[in-house]
Design an enzyme around this catalytic site. Structure first.
Site, PDB file in Angstrom:
ATOM      1  CE  LYS A  19      -4.066  -2.198   0.806  1.00 16.46           C
ATOM      2  NZ  LYS A  19      -3.667  -3.617   0.696  1.00 16.46           N
TER       3      LYS A  19
HETATM    4  C1  LIG Z   1      -4.126  -4.678  -0.049  1.00 15.94           C
HETATM    5  C2  LIG Z   1      -3.348  -5.923  -0.094  1.00 15.94           C
HETATM    6  C3  LIG Z   1      -3.586  -6.890  -1.089  1.00 15.94           C
HETATM    7  C4  LIG Z   1      -4.699  -6.784  -2.103  1.00 15.94           C
HETATM    8  O1  LIG Z   1      -4.630  -5.688  -2.978  1.00 15.94           O
HETATM    9  P1  LIG Z   1      -5.965  -5.170  -3.684  1.00 15.94           P
HETATM   10  O2  LIG Z   1      -5.557  -3.978  -4.466  1.00 15.94           O
HETATM   11  O3  LIG Z   1      -6.929  -4.832  -2.572  1.00 15.94           O
HETATM   12  O4  LIG Z   1      -6.476  -6.272  -4.545  1.00 15.94           O
HETATM   13  C5  LIG Z   1      -2.771  -8.013  -1.090  1.00 15.94           C
HETATM   14  N1  LIG Z   1      -1.807  -8.198  -0.170  1.00 15.94           N
HETATM   15  C6  LIG Z   1      -1.561  -7.302   0.801  1.00 15.94           C
HETATM   16  C7  LIG Z   1      -0.487  -7.587   1.802  1.00 15.94           C
HETATM   17  C8  LIG Z   1      -2.313  -6.129   0.873  1.00 15.94           C
HETATM   18  O5  LIG Z   1      -2.073  -5.244   1.865  1.00 15.94           O
END
Ligand SMILES: *Cc1c(COP(=O)(O)O)cnc(C)c1O
Length: 524
Positions: free
Chosen positions: A124
């Site tokens: 993120k």
């Molecule tokens: C947010 C997240 C995902 C999924 O990503 P999306 O964009 O919501 O599909 C996968 N792995 C981790 C560790 C995340 O924080």
């Protein structure tokens, strides 16, 4: 800066998936607005096309310049020099790897794209270290800057919260309050959220699960009376969740960048096709890979990897999205524990001939019946590019163990899901696959411990392990398994005072009060 005469800044505006935006809007507007009026999601009016030469050229430049180039191609309405400055602030020493998103060939033709070198060790950060800079500049140049405070509310299952706080920390005219399930995040995630210093960040532990947090935050966004109360204090609510285009575009960058670098180092020949496997939750991450494919990156197939909550797997296999009778399950990969994957709407719009009427119909069906079915043409278009599979909690932990034994690479649970799915879906071991690493294993150290010690996901940790903090357990495991360096902030995390102590009941009323309390305390 990368010269880009071949792209006379696309006059790109943004339209929305439900056809309610009369005039295409510029990037700076859509990132502040988040969601379109009428509930649609913003998509670019045109998707630029890159030549192979342009893609390959990127590898010669630092990551910030690569990002600048992609933003330029999408017609982001800031001067290139300004974009470059913001990108240097977004992707500099706040990332511990000089490449920002390094590549590791963990097994033959299996490339890991490491997206966890940012300040909170979650992918993120890739978007949330960037969006706030663009958000602040957009505020300065819009009439919205008359509003003293844009308050960003985030419901989090553990990864988005810390990343949003870190990203918006000290950004003028913004504040962020995150709502997390009090007993539903890892020790490290909780400490990240409750100890962060910063006048404009807050965290509230909710006595409930992630779903309760999300429902409460959504209800607040839909409450005009509360909005009026806030307005009297000079506060307007904003959202930074992954339906914001300003979170998606930064994610397109690393897919283009990864391909360029694989070609530059000879791991691929220019033009060779690669498959991409993404651990999927809200569908933002994998959608960014799809946009990279549309830009001209030679991606053959996209593998959508899910856990026990596999509504997307079923959808991509049947064309029916059905949550009408689907329980929500807790897994070791909480960021993928999701039933409604909001960003799917964007993909459906792109693949249904950009027909907003169909989208409205499907979303209305989802709201009223808990399911919808796409038409056969859209389904065929989906199946041409996407394949999908899901991995049980049990199997995700055993994958961590097996991959560590076979390759020495320690996966965290989300990435382990993707690894297993890639193993199953790739047509042959000769087919190059890119798997995204979405978090550092330390954030999920309890489950990684279970994995390496052969415990099942539900099994309690031995007393002497359960009594350790996340940082202590991570340090112990690093010593035992010689896993390479830990994120530097871990060394201090346990010593930090708890700065954000608020706990709230899960009722709408209590959550609203928590917001008011925070505003009172901070003089708004
Ligand atoms: C947010 C997240 C995902 C999924 O990503 P999306 O964009 O919501 O599909 C996968 N792995 C981790 C560790 C995340 O924080």
């Amino acid at each position: 800066m990368i010269e880009s005469p071949a792209h006379p800044a696309y006059q790109n505006g943004y339209i929305d998936t439900r056809g309610q935006t009369a005039e295409p809007l510029p990037f700076s507007t859509v990132i502040i607005q988040g969601l379109a009026t009428g509930g649609g999601l913003f998509v670019p009016q045109t998707i630029p096309q890159l030549t192979m030469a342009e893609i390959l050229e990127l590898a010669k430049h630092p990551y910030a310049s690569q990002a600048t180039f992609i933003y330029h191609c999408f017609g982001v309405d800031y001067p290139d020099a300004a974009i470059e400055v913001l990108m240097q602030a977004s992707y500099g020493e706040n990332f511990t790897a000089p490449e920002v998103a390094p590549l590791v060939e963990a097994a033959p033709q299996t490339f890991l794209l490491e997206l966890m070198h940012g300040p909170t060790s979650a992918f993120k950060d890739m978007a949330l270290q960037c969006l706030p800079h663009f958000f602040s500049v957009a505020l300065q140049s819009s009439q919205d800057n008359a509003i003293p405070l844009h308050l960003i509310l985030v419901a989090t299952s553990g990864d988005t919260g810390p990343a949003a706080q870190q990203g918006f920390k000290d950004r003028p005219h913004t504040a962020v309050i995150v709502f997390y399930p009090k007993d539903g995040v890892s020790d490290i995630q909780k400490r990240q959220m409750t100890t962060l210093a910063g006048q404009n960040v807050g965290a509230v532990g909710v006595e409930g699960n992630f779903d309760d947090c999300q429902k409460a935050v959504k209800a607040i966004f839909d409450d005009p009376t509360f909005a009026a109360t806030l307005s009297e204090r000079g506060v307007r609510l904003s959202s930074a969740n992954s339906i914001n285009w300003g979170r998606l575009l930064p994610q397109v960058v690393y897919f283009v960048s990864a391909y360029a670098r694989l070609a530059a180092t000879g791991s691929l020949l220019p033009g060779d096709k690669i498959d991409v496997c993404v651990p999927t939750g809200n569908f933002g991450h994998i959608l960014a890979a799809w946009y990279a494919r549309q830009l001209g990156v030679p991606i053959s197939h996209l593998y959508c990897a899910s856990n026990d909550n596999h509504v997307l797997t079923d959808f991509l296999k049947t064309g029916v999205y059905d949550i009408s009778d689907r329980p929500f399950k807790l897994t070791p990969s909480p960021s993928m524990d999701i039933l409604v994957s909001s960003n799917l709407e964007r993909l459906l719009f792109e693949l249904n001939g950009r027909n907003p009427l169909l989208i409205r119909q499907w979303m209305a069906d989802l709201a009223s019946k808990g399911k919808f079915q796409v038409d056969s043409q859209t389904f065929a278009a989906l199946q041409q590019v996407f394949c999908a599979d899901w991995v049980s909690s049990e199997d995700s932990l055993s994958t961590i163990r097996e991959v560590f034994r076979e390759t020495g690479y320690l996966l965290e649970p989300h990435t382990a899901v993707a690894w297993k799915v890639a193993e199953r879906l790739r047509p042959s071991t000769e087919q190059a696959v890119l798997i995204t690493v979405t978090a550092h294993w330390v954030k999920f150290v309890e489950d990684v411990y279970r994995a390496l010690n052969g415990l099942s996901p539900e099994q309690a940790l031995p007393e002497e392990i359960a009594s350790l903090t996340g940082s202590q357990l991570a340090t112990m495991m690093q010593t035992e398994y010689k896993t390479g360096s830990l994120p530097a902030y871990l060394a201090d995390l346990d010593k930090q005072p708890i700065r954000h102590k608020a706990i709230s009941a899960k009722t709408d009323q209590a959550i609203r009060q928590a917001i008011i309390d925070w505003l009172d305390e901070h003089g708004y």
